[in-house]
Design a protein around this motif. Sequence first.
Motif, PDB file in Angstrom:
ATOM      1  N   ASN A 277       0.810  -1.228   0.000  1.00 17.08           N
ATOM      2  CA  ASN A 277       0.000   0.000   0.000  1.00 17.08           C
ATOM      3  C   ASN A 277       0.840   1.274   0.000  1.00 17.08           C
ATOM      4  OD1 ASN A 277      -2.473  -1.350  -0.008  1.00 17.08           O
ATOM      5  ND2 ASN A 277      -2.512  -1.544   2.217  1.00 17.08           N
ATOM      6  N   ILE A 278       2.162   1.126   0.046  1.00 18.92           N
ATOM      7  CA  ILE A 278       3.039   2.307   0.013  1.00 18.92           C
ATOM      8  C   ILE A 278       3.318   2.667  -1.441  1.00 18.92           C
ATOM      9  CG2 ILE A 278       5.289   3.258   0.644  1.00 18.92           C
ATOM     10  CD1 ILE A 278       5.341   1.365   3.019  1.00 18.92           C
ATOM     11  N   GLN A 279       2.913   3.822  -1.845  1.00 17.76           N
ATOM     12  CA  GLN A 279       3.046   4.249  -3.233  1.00 17.76           C
ATOM     13  C   GLN A 279       4.522   4.373  -3.628  1.00 17.76           C
ATOM     14  OE1 GLN A 279       0.975   7.866  -4.084  1.00 17.76           O
ATOM     15  NE2 GLN A 279       1.125   7.651  -6.301  1.00 17.76           N
ATOM     16  N   GLY A 280       4.851   3.797  -4.771  1.00 16.74           N
ATOM     17  CA  GLY A 280       6.208   3.912  -5.305  1.00 16.74           C
ATOM     18  C   GLY A 280       7.206   2.918  -4.738  1.00 16.74           C
ATOM     19  N   LEU A 281       6.775   2.093  -3.793  1.00 20.45           N
ATOM     20  CA  LEU A 281       7.693   1.115  -3.198  1.00 20.45           C
ATOM     21  C   LEU A 281       7.726  -0.140  -4.063  1.00 20.45           C
ATOM     22  CD1 LEU A 281       9.522   0.538  -0.756  1.00 20.45           C
ATOM     23  CD2 LEU A 281       7.542  -0.468   0.380  1.00 20.45           C
ATOM     24  N   ARG A 282       8.913  -0.486  -4.531  1.00 22.68           N
ATOM     25  CA  ARG A 282       9.055  -1.662  -5.402  1.00 22.68           C
ATOM     26  C   ARG A 282      10.249  -2.488  -4.959  1.00 22.68           C
ATOM     27  NH1 ARG A 282       9.314   1.077 -11.201  1.00 22.68           N
ATOM     28  NH2 ARG A 282      10.726   2.413 -10.000  1.00 22.68           N
ATOM     29  N   ASP A 283      10.310  -3.700  -5.464  1.00 25.31           N
ATOM     30  CA  ASP A 283      11.461  -4.590  -5.276  1.00 25.31           C
ATOM     31  C   ASP A 283      11.662  -5.030  -3.829  1.00 25.31           C
ATOM     32  OD1 ASP A 283      12.044  -4.355  -7.988  1.00 25.31           O
ATOM     33  OD2 ASP A 283      13.274  -2.572  -7.657  1.00 25.31           O
ATOM     34  N   PHE A 284      10.671  -4.834  -2.968  1.00 23.93           N
ATOM     35  CA  PHE A 284      10.813  -5.350  -1.607  1.00 23.93           C
ATOM     36  C   PHE A 284      10.383  -6.818  -1.579  1.00 23.93           C
ATOM     37  CE2 PHE A 284       6.311  -4.259  -1.615  1.00 23.93           C
ATOM     38  CZ  PHE A 284       5.738  -5.304  -0.887  1.00 23.93           C
ATOM     39  N   SER A 285      10.787  -7.529  -0.551  1.00 25.78           N
ATOM     40  CA  SER A 285      10.339  -8.901  -0.349  1.00 25.78           C
ATOM     41  C   SER A 285      10.357  -9.208   1.141  1.00 25.78           C
ATOM     42  CB  SER A 285      11.227  -9.904  -1.118  1.00 25.78           C
ATOM     43  OG  SER A 285      12.591  -9.745  -0.758  1.00 25.78           O
ATOM     44  N   VAL A 286       9.508 -10.125   1.573  1.00 31.62           N
ATOM     45  CA  VAL A 286       9.366 -10.479   2.982  1.00 31.62           C
ATOM     46  C   VAL A 286       9.738 -11.949   3.166  1.00 31.62           C
ATOM     47  CG1 VAL A 286       7.787 -10.571   4.955  1.00 31.62           C
ATOM     48  CG2 VAL A 286       7.514  -8.787   3.220  1.00 31.62           C
ATOM     49  N   HIS A 287      10.556 -12.220   4.163  1.00 27.83           N
ATOM     50  CA  HIS A 287      11.092 -13.569   4.344  1.00 27.83           C
ATOM     51  C   HIS A 287      10.922 -14.044   5.780  1.00 27.83           C
ATOM     52  CE1 HIS A 287      13.188 -13.075   0.450  1.00 27.83           C
ATOM     53  NE2 HIS A 287      13.307 -11.812   0.858  1.00 27.83           N
ATOM     54  N   LEU A 288      10.575 -15.340   5.909  1.00 22.96           N
ATOM     55  CA  LEU A 288      10.517 -15.975   7.225  1.00 22.96           C
ATOM     56  C   LEU A 288      11.928 -16.243   7.720  1.00 22.96           C
ATOM     57  CD1 LEU A 288       7.650 -18.559   6.561  1.00 22.96           C
ATOM     58  CD2 LEU A 288       7.463 -16.235   7.479  1.00 22.96           C
ATOM     59  N   VAL A 289      12.069 -16.430   9.023  1.00 21.78           N
ATOM     60  CA  VAL A 289      13.371 -16.656   9.636  1.00 21.78           C
ATOM     61  C   VAL A 289      13.393 -18.034  10.294  1.00 21.78           C
ATOM     62  CG1 VAL A 289      14.927 -15.929  11.491  1.00 21.78           C
ATOM     63  CG2 VAL A 289      13.844 -14.212  10.025  1.00 21.78           C
ATOM     64  N   GLU A 290      14.461 -18.774  10.061  1.00 21.28           N
ATOM     65  CA  GLU A 290      14.680 -20.039  10.757  1.00 21.28           C
ATOM     66  C   GLU A 290      16.050 -19.980  11.424  1.00 21.28           C
ATOM     67  OE1 GLU A 290      15.144 -24.843   9.838  1.00 21.28           O
ATOM     68  OE2 GLU A 290      14.307 -23.502   8.320  1.00 21.28           O
ATOM     69  N   LEU A 291      16.094 -20.158  12.721  1.00 19.03           N
ATOM     70  CA  LEU A 291      17.361 -20.071  13.451  1.00 19.03           C
ATOM     71  C   LEU A 291      18.250 -21.264  13.133  1.00 19.03           C
ATOM     72  CD1 LEU A 291      16.083 -18.920  16.957  1.00 19.03           C
ATOM     73  CD2 LEU A 291      17.172 -17.522  15.216  1.00 19.03           C
ATOM     74  N   ASP A 292      19.513 -20.986  12.844  1.00 13.73           N
ATOM     75  CA  ASP A 292      20.497 -22.041  12.622  1.00 13.73           C
ATOM     76  C   ASP A 292      21.153 -22.355  13.965  1.00 13.73           C
ATOM     77  OD1 ASP A 292      22.554 -23.711  11.769  1.00 13.73           O
ATOM     78  OD2 ASP A 292      23.860 -22.016  11.305  1.00 13.73           O
ATOM     79  N   MET A 293      20.927 -23.537  14.473  1.00 15.02           N
ATOM     80  CA  MET A 293      21.447 -23.893  15.791  1.00 15.02           C
ATOM     81  C   MET A 293      22.794 -24.607  15.717  1.00 15.02           C
ATOM     82  SD  MET A 293      19.107 -22.533  17.523  1.00 15.02           S
ATOM     83  CE  MET A 293      19.674 -23.033  19.157  1.00 15.02           C
ATOM     84  N   ASP A 294      23.247 -24.936  14.510  1.00 11.05           N
ATOM     85  CA  ASP A 294      24.456 -25.766  14.373  1.00 11.05           C
ATOM     86  C   ASP A 294      25.702 -24.988  13.973  1.00 11.05           C
ATOM     87  OD1 ASP A 294      22.957 -28.073  14.980  1.00 11.05           O
ATOM     88  OD2 ASP A 294      22.266 -28.189  12.898  1.00 11.05           O
ATOM     89  N   GLY A 295      25.563 -23.915  13.233  1.00 12.23           N
ATOM     90  CA  GLY A 295      26.745 -23.198  12.739  1.00 12.23           C
ATOM     91  C   GLY A 295      27.316 -23.849  11.496  1.00 12.23           C
ATOM     92  N   ILE A 296      28.533 -23.488  11.156  1.00  5.77           N
ATOM     93  CA  ILE A 296      29.133 -23.956   9.907  1.00  5.77           C
ATOM     94  C   ILE A 296      29.360 -25.472   9.937  1.00  5.77           C
ATOM     95  CG2 ILE A 296      31.493 -23.475  10.720  1.00  5.77           C
ATOM     96  CD1 ILE A 296      32.177 -22.816   7.786  1.00  5.77           C
ATOM     97  N   SER A 297      29.087 -26.116   8.810  1.00  2.00           N
ATOM     98  CA  SER A 297      29.387 -27.539   8.659  1.00  2.00           C
ATOM     99  C   SER A 297      29.831 -27.763   7.225  1.00  2.00           C
ATOM    100  CB  SER A 297      28.193 -28.406   9.000  1.00  2.00           C
ATOM    101  OG  SER A 297      27.107 -28.130   8.112  1.00  2.00           O
ATOM    102  N   LEU A 298      30.789 -28.646   7.033  1.00  2.00           N
ATOM    103  CA  LEU A 298      31.291 -28.965   5.702  1.00  2.00           C
ATOM    104  C   LEU A 298      30.877 -30.381   5.331  1.00  2.00           C
ATOM    105  CD1 LEU A 298      34.936 -27.521   5.592  1.00  2.00           C
ATOM    106  CD2 LEU A 298      32.798 -26.458   4.878  1.00  2.00           C
ATOM    107  N   LEU A 299      30.416 -30.536   4.090  1.00  2.00           N
ATOM    108  CA  LEU A 299      30.045 -31.848   3.580  1.00  2.00           C
ATOM    109  C   LEU A 299      31.002 -32.214   2.468  1.00  2.00           C
ATOM    110  CD1 LEU A 299      26.158 -31.406   3.354  1.00  2.00           C
ATOM    111  CD2 LEU A 299      27.488 -32.418   5.215  1.00  2.00           C
ATOM    112  N   LYS A 300      31.492 -33.451   2.490  1.00  2.00           N
ATOM    113  CA  LYS A 300      32.411 -33.913   1.451  1.00  2.00           C
ATOM    114  C   LYS A 300      31.598 -34.459   0.304  1.00  2.00           C
ATOM    115  CE  LYS A 300      36.495 -36.813   0.765  1.00  2.00           C
ATOM    116  NZ  LYS A 300      37.418 -37.781   1.393  1.00  2.00           N
TER     117      LYS A 300
END
Length: 302
Positions: A277-300
């Motif tokens: 409803n905001i005039q002239g506002l474009r290219d925005f997007s809304v995203h859900l959040v999921e917490l990462d509880m593990d941190g970095i992991s490497l897969l071979k």
Amino acid sequence: MEIVCERLEDLKDHCVPHAPGALLKAVCVCSGLVTYPSRQSLEEQLLQRWGGGVEIHTWSLLPHGSGLGTSSILAGAVLAAVYRCTGRTYDTDSLIHAVLHLEQMLTTGGGWQDQVGGLVGGVKVARSKACLPLRVEVERLTLSEDFLLSLQQHLLLVYTGKTRLARNLLQDTVRRWYSRVPSIVENAGQLVDNAEECALACTEGSLPRLGACLERYWGQKKVMAPGCEPAAVRIMMDALRPLALGQTLAGAGGGGFLYLLTRQPQQGEVVRQVLNNIQGLRDFSVHLVELDMDGISLLKSS
């Protein structure tokens, strides 16, 4: 984009942030994969140390200048992969400090907050004492499952459609700090206090208290970096205020992503309607959040 480095000279621009592949070139030098400058050729170094060359593929689905610390997190992931494929060991603490070193080498400035956020799992508070060598200490907060679930249901990421690069904002802020501008020195202390207050809000499971910390943080950012709130972003934040316990721009401000702690759970569609409803506002997007509880992991890969 494909970049092939066949001569040591091809790595010369590893300290020029906007050069093609600068981040990956800086990883090659910072990780000790190759030495630059050196009397040995690139081919000689690679053959002698590793028995051949290295091929690195990277990608990101985030826009440049998102405010989400993409370059620091990507640097940490690539450093981890290079260490792994060259048979070296590392831990998350060493990665955090290696990225800090890399960003100084790359001349983009930056600190350690982005890689802490991206490489360490869970909700955490990070601290460093005023001494050299700098040591980053990360404390993972012990939070209830109910609060973690509630946080995910109330936290949204909104892409503003405006991107920015933090470098100039950071340089101006550091200059004002070194000049001991009273308002900046006082504000820096208040930023630290607010971070500790934020950690307490999470530990106590209080979303309203956490929202108040976000609002306070946004005010502190605007003191630290005047001009970090574009007019279009101000209009968005004003429109979303009735729905929000708190909101702030990620990173140094100026654009990128807005994170929003809503009063009611699961407000993604409501937020989209308000922004539509905001005039002239474009290219925005809304995203859900999921917490990462593990941190970095490497897969071979096979």
